[in-house]
Design a protein around this motif. Structure first.
Motif, PDB file in Angstrom:
ATOM      1  N   GLY A  12     -36.620  72.269 116.884  1.00  8.84           N
ATOM      2  CA  GLY A  12     -35.566  72.218 117.900  1.00  8.84           C
ATOM      3  C   GLY A  12     -36.159  72.357 119.285  1.00  8.84           C
ATOM      4  O   GLY A  12     -37.311  72.773 119.464  1.00  8.84           O
ATOM      5  N   TRP A  13     -35.364  71.978 120.286  1.00 11.93           N
ATOM      6  CA  TRP A  13     -35.762  72.120 121.685  1.00 11.93           C
ATOM      7  C   TRP A  13     -35.502  73.547 122.167  1.00 11.93           C
ATOM      8  O   TRP A  13     -34.643  74.244 121.632  1.00 11.93           O
ATOM      9  CB  TRP A  13     -34.991  71.150 122.564  1.00 11.93           C
ATOM     10  CG  TRP A  13     -35.280  69.702 122.342  1.00 11.93           C
ATOM     11  CD1 TRP A  13     -34.420  68.752 121.891  1.00 11.93           C
ATOM     12  CD2 TRP A  13     -36.516  69.018 122.586  1.00 11.93           C
ATOM     13  NE1 TRP A  13     -35.022  67.525 121.831  1.00 11.93           N
ATOM     14  CE2 TRP A  13     -36.324  67.662 122.262  1.00 11.93           C
ATOM     15  CE3 TRP A  13     -37.773  69.426 123.065  1.00 11.93           C
ATOM     16  CZ2 TRP A  13     -37.339  66.712 122.379  1.00 11.93           C
ATOM     17  CZ3 TRP A  13     -38.784  68.480 123.187  1.00 11.93           C
ATOM     18  CH2 TRP A  13     -38.565  67.146 122.846  1.00 11.93           C
TER      19      TRP A  13
ATOM     20  N   ARG B 243     -31.172  70.430 118.730  1.00 12.04           N
ATOM     21  CA  ARG B 243     -31.941  69.783 117.678  1.00 12.04           C
ATOM     22  C   ARG B 243     -32.593  68.503 118.207  1.00 12.04           C
ATOM     23  O   ARG B 243     -32.060  67.837 119.093  1.00 12.04           O
ATOM     24  CB  ARG B 243     -31.045  69.456 116.475  1.00 12.04           C
ATOM     25  CG  ARG B 243     -30.406  70.685 115.834  1.00 12.04           C
ATOM     26  CD  ARG B 243     -31.432  71.738 115.422  1.00 12.04           C
ATOM     27  NE  ARG B 243     -32.388  71.236 114.442  1.00 12.04           N
ATOM     28  CZ  ARG B 243     -32.220  71.323 113.120  1.00 12.04           C
ATOM     29  NH1 ARG B 243     -31.117  71.895 112.628  1.00 12.04           N
ATOM     30  NH2 ARG B 243     -33.130  70.851 112.288  1.00 12.04           N
ATOM     31  N   ILE B 244     -33.755  68.172 117.667  1.00 12.88           N
ATOM     32  CA  ILE B 244     -34.480  66.966 118.068  1.00 12.88           C
ATOM     33  C   ILE B 244     -33.947  65.809 117.244  1.00 12.88           C
ATOM     34  O   ILE B 244     -34.138  65.753 116.031  1.00 12.88           O
ATOM     35  CB  ILE B 244     -35.993  67.144 117.871  1.00 12.88           C
ATOM     36  CG1 ILE B 244     -36.488  68.374 118.646  1.00 12.88           C
ATOM     37  CG2 ILE B 244     -36.738  65.892 118.319  1.00 12.88           C
ATOM     38  CD1 ILE B 244     -37.954  68.692 118.430  1.00 12.88           C
TER      39      ILE B 244
ATOM     40  N   VAL C  60     -27.956  58.571 112.418  1.00 13.83           N
ATOM     41  CA  VAL C  60     -28.443  59.660 113.266  1.00 13.83           C
ATOM     42  C   VAL C  60     -28.792  60.858 112.399  1.00 13.83           C
ATOM     43  O   VAL C  60     -27.996  61.282 111.552  1.00 13.83           O
ATOM     44  CB  VAL C  60     -27.382  60.061 114.313  1.00 13.83           C
ATOM     45  CG1 VAL C  60     -27.881  61.223 115.166  1.00 13.83           C
ATOM     46  CG2 VAL C  60     -27.020  58.878 115.193  1.00 13.83           C
ATOM     47  N   SER C  61     -29.969  61.419 112.600  1.00 10.36           N
ATOM     48  CA  SER C  61     -30.403  62.601 111.878  1.00 10.36           C
ATOM     49  C   SER C  61     -31.145  63.510 112.854  1.00 10.36           C
ATOM     50  O   SER C  61     -31.194  63.244 114.058  1.00 10.36           O
ATOM     51  CB  SER C  61     -31.301  62.211 110.694  1.00 10.36           C
ATOM     52  OG  SER C  61     -31.599  63.341 109.894  1.00 10.36           O
ATOM     53  N   VAL C  62     -31.712  64.590 112.345  1.00  4.53           N
ATOM     54  CA  VAL C  62     -32.515  65.501 113.165  1.00  4.53           C
ATOM     55  C   VAL C  62     -33.782  65.852 112.400  1.00  4.53           C
ATOM     56  O   VAL C  62     -33.825  65.779 111.175  1.00  4.53           O
ATOM     57  CB  VAL C  62     -31.742  66.793 113.523  1.00  4.53           C
ATOM     58  CG1 VAL C  62     -30.547  66.501 114.398  1.00  4.53           C
ATOM     59  CG2 VAL C  62     -31.324  67.556 112.271  1.00  4.53           C
TER      60      VAL C  62
ATOM     61  N   ALA D 106     -23.186  64.469 127.983  1.00  2.64           N
ATOM     62  CA  ALA D 106     -23.796  63.899 126.777  1.00  2.64           C
ATOM     63  C   ALA D 106     -22.815  63.960 125.626  1.00  2.64           C
ATOM     64  O   ALA D 106     -21.929  64.819 125.582  1.00  2.64           O
ATOM     65  CB  ALA D 106     -25.077  64.652 126.411  1.00  2.64           C
ATOM     66  N   GLY D 107     -22.965  63.037 124.690  1.00  2.00           N
ATOM     67  CA  GLY D 107     -22.166  63.052 123.480  1.00  2.00           C
ATOM     68  C   GLY D 107     -22.556  64.203 122.576  1.00  2.00           C
ATOM     69  O   GLY D 107     -23.569  64.891 122.808  1.00  2.00           O
ATOM     70  N   VAL D 108     -21.790  64.406 121.522  1.00  7.90           N
ATOM     71  CA  VAL D 108     -21.984  65.560 120.637  1.00  7.90           C
ATOM     72  C   VAL D 108     -23.391  65.589 120.054  1.00  7.90           C
ATOM     73  O   VAL D 108     -24.049  66.636 120.015  1.00  7.90           O
ATOM     74  CB  VAL D 108     -20.934  65.538 119.507  1.00  7.90           C
ATOM     75  CG1 VAL D 108     -21.225  66.639 118.493  1.00  7.90           C
ATOM     76  CG2 VAL D 108     -19.529  65.698 120.078  1.00  7.90           C
ATOM     77  N   HIS D 109     -23.903  64.450 119.609  1.00  7.72           N
ATOM     78  CA  HIS D 109     -25.191  64.457 118.914  1.00  7.72           C
ATOM     79  C   HIS D 109     -26.363  64.687 119.863  1.00  7.72           C
ATOM     80  O   HIS D 109     -27.469  65.022 119.410  1.00  7.72           O
ATOM     81  CB  HIS D 109     -25.381  63.153 118.129  1.00  7.72           C
ATOM     82  CG  HIS D 109     -25.626  61.945 118.966  1.00  7.72           C
ATOM     83  ND1 HIS D 109     -24.660  61.402 119.794  1.00  7.72           N
ATOM     84  CD2 HIS D 109     -26.740  61.165 119.127  1.00  7.72           C
ATOM     85  CE1 HIS D 109     -25.166  60.358 120.413  1.00  7.72           C
ATOM     86  NE2 HIS D 109     -26.409  60.186 120.037  1.00  7.72           N
TER      87      HIS D 109
END
Length: 211
Positions: A91-92, A74-75, A84-86, A66-69
């Motif tokens: 969080g997961w 974080r969701i 892109v935000s959270v 997976a990429g960094v984000h």
């Protein structure tokens, strides 16, 4: 009479003590990190196991790249366009790639046709390996309403030859009933269940074609 040589040393010691006190005072007023509400990836009531005979081959399910984000806990939310935000304060329970791998393993176990299962955590021998890239694991807003989006590029690998015998992109979307985080998390769970079910059927079909 005090020795002149002692005065600079005492002055330096006093200055150091005052500096340390000032540092401790400054540290005490620094803001504390906000606590996170931690969510597991929900799972719906599982479908009954398949009545088919257990297949004579083994499968290792690998944690997706997976990429960094998408690699953290974080969701992720994309409120508009490509921004892109959270979700704040949420969080997961595990990094998103681990959640996806574990959900796939749960789906294979519930299905019952592949009895010999393992993951990349143990590196046991397996006839096939399920490798993948996690392209989306986020909430996206569409017409002002959030929906969970999951996208996985999957590859079924014959481990003895290291040959990719099949590949496919899986995608599932499910709109959230509410913009609040708990409802968005439920939408993630539904999308993950549907994607996992599709991927289990595809894996069984493609592996059978090889053997």
């Amino acid at each position: 009479m005090r020795s002149p040589s002692l005065l600079p040393r005492r002055a330096r010691a006093l200055a150091a003590a005052l500096g340390a006190a000032a540092l401790l005072s400054a540290c005490s007023v620094l803001p504390k990190a906000a606590p996170l509400d931690v969510y597991v990836l929900p799972v719906a009531a599982g479908a009954p196991a398949s009545a088919a005979k257990t297949l004579p081959w083994s499968l290792r399910v690998v944690r997706p790249a997976a990429g960094v984000h998408l690699a953290g806990q974080r969701i992720v939310v994309m409120p508009e366009g490509n921004r892109v935000s959270v979700y704040q304060g949420a969080g997961w329970s595990d990094p998103a790639p681990a959640l996806v791998r574990d959900r796939l393993l749960e789906a294979f176990r519930a299905d019952g046709r592949v009895g010999a299962l393992s993951s990349d955590e143990r590196q046991l021998h397996a006839d096939f390996e399920l490798d993948s890239d996690l392209r989306a694991f986020q909430s996206e807003y569409r017409d002002g309403r959030p929906e969970a989006v999951l996208r996985l590029d999957a590859r079924l690998v014959h481990t003895a030859s290291r040959r990719i015998v099949a590949s496919r992109t899986f995608e599932q979307r499910h709109a959230s009933a509410d913009p609040a985080v708990p409802a968005v998390v439920q939408a993630f769970g539904i999308a993950a269940d549907r994607l996992s079910a599709e991927l289990v059927d595809w894996t069984v079909r493609e592996a059978a074609a090889v053997r």
